[in-house]
Design a protein around this motif. Structure first.
Motif, mmCIF file in Angstrom:
data_model
loop_
_atom_site.group_PDB
_atom_site.id
_atom_site.type_symbol
_atom_site.label_atom_id
_atom_site.label_comp_id
_atom_site.label_asym_id
_atom_site.label_seq_id
_atom_site.Cartn_x
_atom_site.Cartn_y
_atom_site.Cartn_z
ATOM 1 N N GLY A 29 22.101 -8.426 12.206
ATOM 2 C CA GLY A 29 23.517 -8.178 11.661
ATOM 3 C C GLY A 29 23.399 -7.409 10.401
ATOM 4 O O GLY A 29 22.475 -6.457 10.453
ATOM 5 N N HIS A 30 24.216 -7.732 9.461
ATOM 6 C CA HIS A 30 24.299 -6.597 8.443
ATOM 7 C C HIS A 30 23.082 -7.009 7.698
ATOM 8 O O HIS A 30 22.495 -7.980 7.550
ATOM 9 N N GLY A 31 22.713 -5.780 6.793
ATOM 10 C CA GLY A 31 21.436 -5.908 5.934
ATOM 11 C C GLY A 31 20.576 -4.627 5.981
ATOM 12 O O GLY A 31 21.118 -3.780 6.214
ATOM 13 N N GLY A 32 19.230 -5.200 6.180
ATOM 14 C CA GLY A 32 18.331 -3.929 6.606
ATOM 15 C C GLY A 32 18.034 -3.558 7.887
ATOM 16 O O GLY A 32 17.264 -2.651 8.005
ATOM 17 N N GLY A 33 18.765 -4.057 8.793
ATOM 18 C CA GLY A 33 18.655 -3.405 10.145
ATOM 19 C C GLY A 33 17.681 -4.336 11.025
ATOM 20 O O GLY A 33 17.430 -5.372 10.705
ATOM 21 N N ALA A 34 17.124 -3.624 11.992
ATOM 22 C CA ALA A 34 16.037 -4.374 12.858
ATOM 23 C C ALA A 34 14.769 -4.907 11.798
ATOM 24 O O ALA A 34 14.393 -5.869 12.563
ATOM 25 N N THR A 49 13.630 -12.453 34.047
ATOM 26 C CA THR A 49 14.250 -13.357 35.082
ATOM 27 C C THR A 49 15.326 -14.527 34.366
ATOM 28 O O THR A 49 16.129 -14.982 34.975
ATOM 29 N N ASN A 50 14.854 -14.812 33.135
ATOM 30 C CA ASN A 50 15.558 -15.599 32.309
ATOM 31 C C ASN A 50 15.963 -15.120 31.169
ATOM 32 O O ASN A 50 15.704 -15.844 30.085
ATOM 33 N N LEU A 51 16.471 -13.892 30.873
ATOM 34 C CA LEU A 51 16.627 -13.120 30.004
ATOM 35 C C LEU A 51 17.419 -13.894 28.678
ATOM 36 O O LEU A 51 18.645 -13.979 29.031
ATOM 37 N N PRO A 52 16.892 -14.295 27.535
ATOM 38 C CA PRO A 52 17.708 -14.660 26.440
ATOM 39 C C PRO A 52 18.095 -13.734 25.429
ATOM 40 O O PRO A 52 17.312 -12.683 25.469
ATOM 41 N N CYS A 53 19.351 -13.911 24.663
ATOM 42 C CA CYS A 53 19.788 -13.116 23.754
ATOM 43 C C CYS A 53 20.243 -13.884 22.605
ATOM 44 O O CYS A 53 20.639 -14.653 22.733
ATOM 45 N N VAL A 54 19.748 -13.447 21.283
ATOM 46 C CA VAL A 54 19.801 -14.301 20.023
ATOM 47 C C VAL A 54 20.334 -13.320 19.005
ATOM 48 O O VAL A 54 19.798 -12.002 18.847
ATOM 49 N N GLY A 55 21.228 -13.756 18.195
ATOM 50 C CA GLY A 55 21.597 -13.154 17.027
ATOM 51 C C GLY A 55 22.583 -13.914 16.059
ATOM 52 O O GLY A 55 23.098 -14.705 16.418
ATOM 53 N N LEU A 56 22.316 -13.639 14.712
ATOM 54 C CA LEU A 56 23.337 -14.377 13.779
ATOM 55 C C LEU A 56 24.120 -13.271 12.989
ATOM 56 O O LEU A 56 23.887 -12.099 12.875
ATOM 57 N N SER A 57 25.219 -13.668 12.877
ATOM 58 C CA SER A 57 26.215 -13.001 12.185
ATOM 59 C C SER A 57 26.855 -11.792 12.696
ATOM 60 O O SER A 57 27.306 -11.864 14.127
ATOM 61 N N GLY A 58 26.677 -10.563 12.379
ATOM 62 C CA GLY A 58 26.954 -9.462 13.211
ATOM 63 C C GLY A 58 26.107 -9.247 14.345
ATOM 64 O O GLY A 58 26.597 -8.830 15.606
ATOM 65 N N GLY A 59 24.682 -10.067 14.451
ATOM 66 C CA GLY A 59 23.940 -10.058 15.573
ATOM 67 C C GLY A 59 24.445 -11.177 16.747
ATOM 68 O O GLY A 59 24.331 -10.940 17.692
#
Length: 334
Positions: free
Chosen positions: A102-107, A205-215
């Protein structure tokens, strides 16, 4: 009061809000809303139609994992750096998770490569190094640098301090030419998944995606649009829009012109059904209030009920503020 007027105008049922009573109706609703959503975002994407070649830029072998930095050309004039964290133990193909900052310093925040001591302290406070947490759980974590963040931020003369310096000018320029930052970011992530799908070392095959706030925002939108994401963890974002981005001052990158005419956040999250979804919220979160999260969750649950998949939808509440709660990873990464 301009805000009171706009609140009254916004207080009506969106044209494509969920109302299906059967699985067939729900699937038809999802198709229509996905088409409309891409249109509102100002982008389009056909999975696998144009798979770009990635360029490996750097490799660092650390104690528990190897960190690679890559770059991907999305469209002419738009390239995206991203990091690949591979566990040093385990066999290929690696179980792989997409981690969105999300917001901040990026990846660099979520891979625990802070730009400075201030960033390091904020990572600890918000617990945002979740890409590192994933690789330490034995998963390969892929962390893209999202548009108008990190290395993809322009210096703007006279920009206000804080988030607006990175997002506001690109957002306004994007809207003026019929695009949105959410749309550009979603297209970038979908193209990254195209590239990942072409690499034999990643198990999707079971791809997850995760993120906080803007992520979390981009996890919600990308999982809604791309069903190659099979499991989603949206932290600190899912609410009813009236209580969050309409009710509280947020960065301009959260906004999509015309969205509320067609759908609210629970409808967008409902596009993930019947796939696995965790909605995570801090009970003290001041910018995405937990009561609104609970109301949104009930609406999302109605979609999962029609699919007869309520067991795939979970609400995780923790006692903290706007931060990431690591125990949710134990249910996401299976």
């Amino acid at each position: 009061s301009p805000l009171a007027y706009l609140e009254k105008v916004a207080d009506k049922k969106p044209h494509l809000s969920f109302s299906a009573s059967s699985r067939n109706e729900a699937e038809d609703w999802q198709k229509k809303l996905r088409v409309k959503l891409w249109e509102l975002l100002g982008e389009k994407h056909k999975p696998g139609a144009n798979v770009p070649e990635g360029r490996l830029l750097e490799t660092d072998r650390l104690e528990d994992y190897t960190r690679e930095k890559w770059e991907l050309d999305i469209v002419p004039g738009r390239s995206m750096p991203f990091y690949v964290l591979k566990p040093n133990s385990g066999n290929k193909p690696y179980k792989t998770v997409v981690c969105l900052h999300g917001h901040g310093g990026g990846a660099r925040d979520i891979i625990d490569m802070p730009m400075n001591d201030e960033a390091r302290e904020l990572i600890q406070i918000l617990n945002t190094d979740y890409a590192l947490q994933c690789v330490k759980r034995g998963w390969c974590a892929i962390a893209p640098e999202l548009f108008a963040f990190g290395e993809r931020v322009d210096f703007v003369e006279g920009a206000r301090s804080g988030f607006d310096g990175g997002c506001e000018k690109p957002f306004l320029n994007a809207v003026q030419i019929g695009k949105t930052l959410i749309g550009i970011r979603a297209k970038d992530i979908c193209t990254l998944i195209d590239w990942m799908s072409s690499q034999s070392e990643f198990d999707l095959t079971n791809l997850p995606c995760v993120g906080l706030s803007g992520g979390g925002m981009m996890t919600m939108y990308t999982a809604a649009l791309d069903d190659r994401i099979k499991r989603a963890l949206i932290s600190g974002y899912v609410t009813e829009a009236k209580d969050s981005i309409l009710g509280i001052r947020h960065c301009s990158c959260n906004y999509i012109p015309g969205l509320m005419e067609w759908a609210d956040f629970p409808d967008i999250a409902g596009l993930i059904a019947p796939r696995f979804l965790i909605v995570q919220s801090g009970k003290k979160d001041a910018i995405f209030p937990v009561n609104s999260v609970r109301r949104a969750f009930k609406k999302i649950n109605k979609v999962y009920e029609v699919f007869n998949e309520t067991g795939s939808l979970h609400l995780h509440e923790h006692g903290g503020y706007h931060s990431f709660w690591s125990p949710s990873l134990d249910e996401l990464l299976v």
